[in-house]
Scaffold this active site. Structure first.
Site, PDB file in Angstrom:
ATOM      1  N   PRO A   1      -2.808   0.170  19.454  1.00  0.00           N
ATOM      2  CA  PRO A   1      -2.771  -0.364  18.012  1.00  0.00           C
ATOM      3  C   PRO A   1      -2.951   0.700  16.978  1.00  0.00           C
ATOM      4  CG  PRO A   1      -4.794  -1.125  18.886  1.00  0.00           C
ATOM      5  CD  PRO A   1      -4.133  -0.410  19.916  1.00  0.00           C
TER       6      PRO A   1
ATOM      7  N   TYR B   1      -8.823   5.225   8.556  1.00  0.00           N
ATOM      8  CA  TYR B   1      -8.964   5.483   9.838  1.00  0.00           C
ATOM      9  C   TYR B   1     -10.110   6.409  10.087  1.00  0.00           C
ATOM     10  CZ  TYR B   1      -4.500   3.250  10.792  1.00  0.00           C
ATOM     11  OH  TYR B   1      -3.435   2.285  10.880  1.00  0.00           O
TER      12      TYR B   1
ATOM     13  N   LYS C   1       2.173  -0.240  15.148  1.00  0.00           N
ATOM     14  CA  LYS C   1       3.691  -0.288  15.460  1.00  0.00           C
ATOM     15  C   LYS C   1       3.862  -1.660  16.073  1.00  0.00           C
ATOM     16  CE  LYS C   1       4.938   3.125  13.243  1.00  0.00           C
ATOM     17  NZ  LYS C   1       5.062   2.709  11.960  1.00  0.00           N
TER      18      LYS C   1
ATOM     19  N   HIS D   1       0.976  -1.133   0.026  1.00  0.00           N
ATOM     20  CA  HIS D   1       0.277   0.085  -0.004  1.00  0.00           C
ATOM     21  C   HIS D   1       0.806   1.224   0.012  1.00  0.00           C
ATOM     22  CE1 HIS D   1      -4.226  -1.575   1.698  1.00  0.00           C
ATOM     23  NE2 HIS D   1      -3.703  -2.229   0.466  1.00  0.00           N
TER      24      HIS D   1
ATOM     25  N   TYR E   1       4.475   6.416  10.030  1.00  0.00           N
ATOM     26  CA  TYR E   1       3.554   5.257   9.793  1.00  0.00           C
ATOM     27  C   TYR E   1       4.398   4.373   9.090  1.00  0.00           C
ATOM     28  CZ  TYR E   1      -0.653   2.797   8.892  1.00  0.00           C
ATOM     29  OH  TYR E   1      -1.665   2.044   8.840  1.00  0.00           O
TER      30      TYR E   1
END
Ligand code: FAD
Ligand code: PHB
Length: 390
Positions: A292, A201, A296, A72, A384
């Site tokens: 979460p 998200y 990570k 992604h 990220y």
């Protein structure tokens, strides 16, 4: 029995350490409390940073991930009825993430370990650590009805948050730092093609929701709930209804399908310092936990054992303890960066039960900033996809 490195726990950290050590000619024995079936089916993380994917490929455990993992290049943040893409690759100098379940990583690692003829014992009981301060630490345990003792050069505590290694360190040695959140995640695995190509998200007044996936046929979805939420209060219809409300947009609906698995996870931040005592080295969830939201946990666990494998290799090669002595400090720099990022993502995206309007306005301002300012988006993106040491 004798080995060079006694590894407690066959989660991602313990198994990866065993494989990395083997590649460097170092022997180990892995002791796991649960069955192989259990550890191979425990559904957890799904996002692998590029650097960590490269580590698995370098250790020759990444072939199936390279075939079946989905690369992604972005994620979306959704709030106030709009979806905003963060182009991770564009903003991070070309890095990406791989979507590949932790269950699959664990299966691949176990297969390689068995192919390597490396000792890996499941359903081991009553593991105890002895003489950790000495040069001959030992692990005692019960397996298949007998009592055993394993003499080691060092012990790697890879036995997760609820393991025995961290609590076996004498009181007063470790400092711990933690935060509990008044949130949990109710997660489902559903047999339906993901309704979005990338992760979403979502900030919503009813609570956070996340759209993720495991494959082109399997969706992984989460809704924010209470940490002690009773799963029985959530029949499948209620979960889908809540997901539709929190993730829905005009002109877009979430495709539904049979729920294959569901569970509630509490959220906490936790770090112990140092990650070492005598000849015991803690790695992964045994030493630190992140909520979460930043994806990570798994990545940090694998980073720790990569540092540990290099340090042990140097020690066995030329007797130098320089890298081993630096193990804790080296790992903790990355751990604290991930702790901050995970706390920040969690605080920005979750809605407290009794929402304070001031907090809500701050969250929305931050979300608008991070989706409109390239500098702010770049900061999210580089965290990220995984930063080097900061
Ligand atoms: P673990 O995976 O916990 O492995 C430890 C192993 O040690 C286990 O196999 C355990 O059975 C074994 N063990 C424990 N005690 C003993 C003992 N006494 N003797 C022998 N063996 C023992 N991270 C993300 O990035 N994204 C997510 O979506 C996500 N979801 C999660 C959901 C849940 C329910 C949990 C608990 C964690 C989640 N995480 C997630 C975090 C991520 O899965 C962990 O960070 C990762 O599993 C850490 O790997 P580890 O090997 O350090 O620990
Ligand atoms: C998952 O797919 O399980 C997942 C993805 C991203 C997260 C957490 C979990 O931040």
């Amino acid at each position: 029995m004798r080995t060079q490195v006694g590894i407690v726990g066959a989660g991602p950290a313990g198994l990866t350490l065993a494989v990395l050590l083997r590649r460097r000619g170092i022997e180990s024995v892995v002791l796991e409390a649960r069955s192989r079936e259990y550890v191979e089916h425990r559904i957890r993380a799904g996002v692998i940073e590029q650097g960590i994917a490269d580590l698995l490929v370098g250790a020759a455990v990444g072939q199936r991930m390279q075939r079946e993992g989905i690369v992604h290049h972005g994620i979306s943040l959704q709030f106030e009825g709009g979806r905003h893409r963060i182009p991770l690759t564009e903003l991070s100098g070309g890095k990406s993430i791989v979507i590949y379940g932790q269950t699959e990583v664990v299966k691949d690692l176990i297969r390689v370990r068995i192919d390597d003829d490396g000792p890996l014992l499941f359903e081991v009981d009553d593991v105890q650590l002895r003489d950790v301060e000495s040069e001959r630490p030992r692990l005692t345990y019960r397996h298949e009805g007998g009592s055993h003792e394993l003499e080691c050069d060092v012990i790697a505590g890879c036995d997760g948050f609820h393991g025995v290694c961290r609590p076996s360190i004498p009181e007063g040695v470790l400092s711990s730092f933690s935060r509990e959140y008044p949130y949990g995640w109710l997660g489902i695995l559903a047999a339906v093609a993901p309704s979005s190509d990338e992760l979403v998200y979502a900030h919503h007044e009813r609570g956070f929701a996340l759209l993720s996936l495991r494959s082109h046929e399997l969706s992984r979805l989460y809704v924010q709930c209470r940490p002690d939420e009773d799963i029985d209060a959530w029949p499948d219809e209620r979960i889908w209804e809540e997901l539709q409300i929190r993730l829905g947009l005009p002109g877009w609906t979430l495709a539904e399908g049979p729920v294959l698995e569901k569970g509630v996870t509490g959220m906490r931040s936790f770090v112990v310092e140092p990650m070492q005592y005598g000849r015991l080295y803690l790695a992964g969830d045994a030493a630190h936990i992140v909520p979460p939201t930043g994806a990570k946990g798994l990545n940090l666990a694998l980073h720790d054992v990569s540092v540990l494998a290099d340090a042990l290799a140097e020690w066995y090669r030329d007797g130098s303890t320089a890298l081993l002595d630096a193990y804790s400090a080296t790992c903790l720099r990355r751990v604290w960066r991930a702790e901050h990022f995970s706390w920040w993502m969690t605080s920005m995206l979750h809605t407290p039960e009794h929402a304070d309007l001031f907090d809500l306005k701050l969250q929305l301002s931050q979300l608008r900033y991070v989706t409109t300012s390239e500098a702010a988006a770049r900061s999210l993106a580089e965290n990220y996809v995984g930063l080097g040491v900061v």
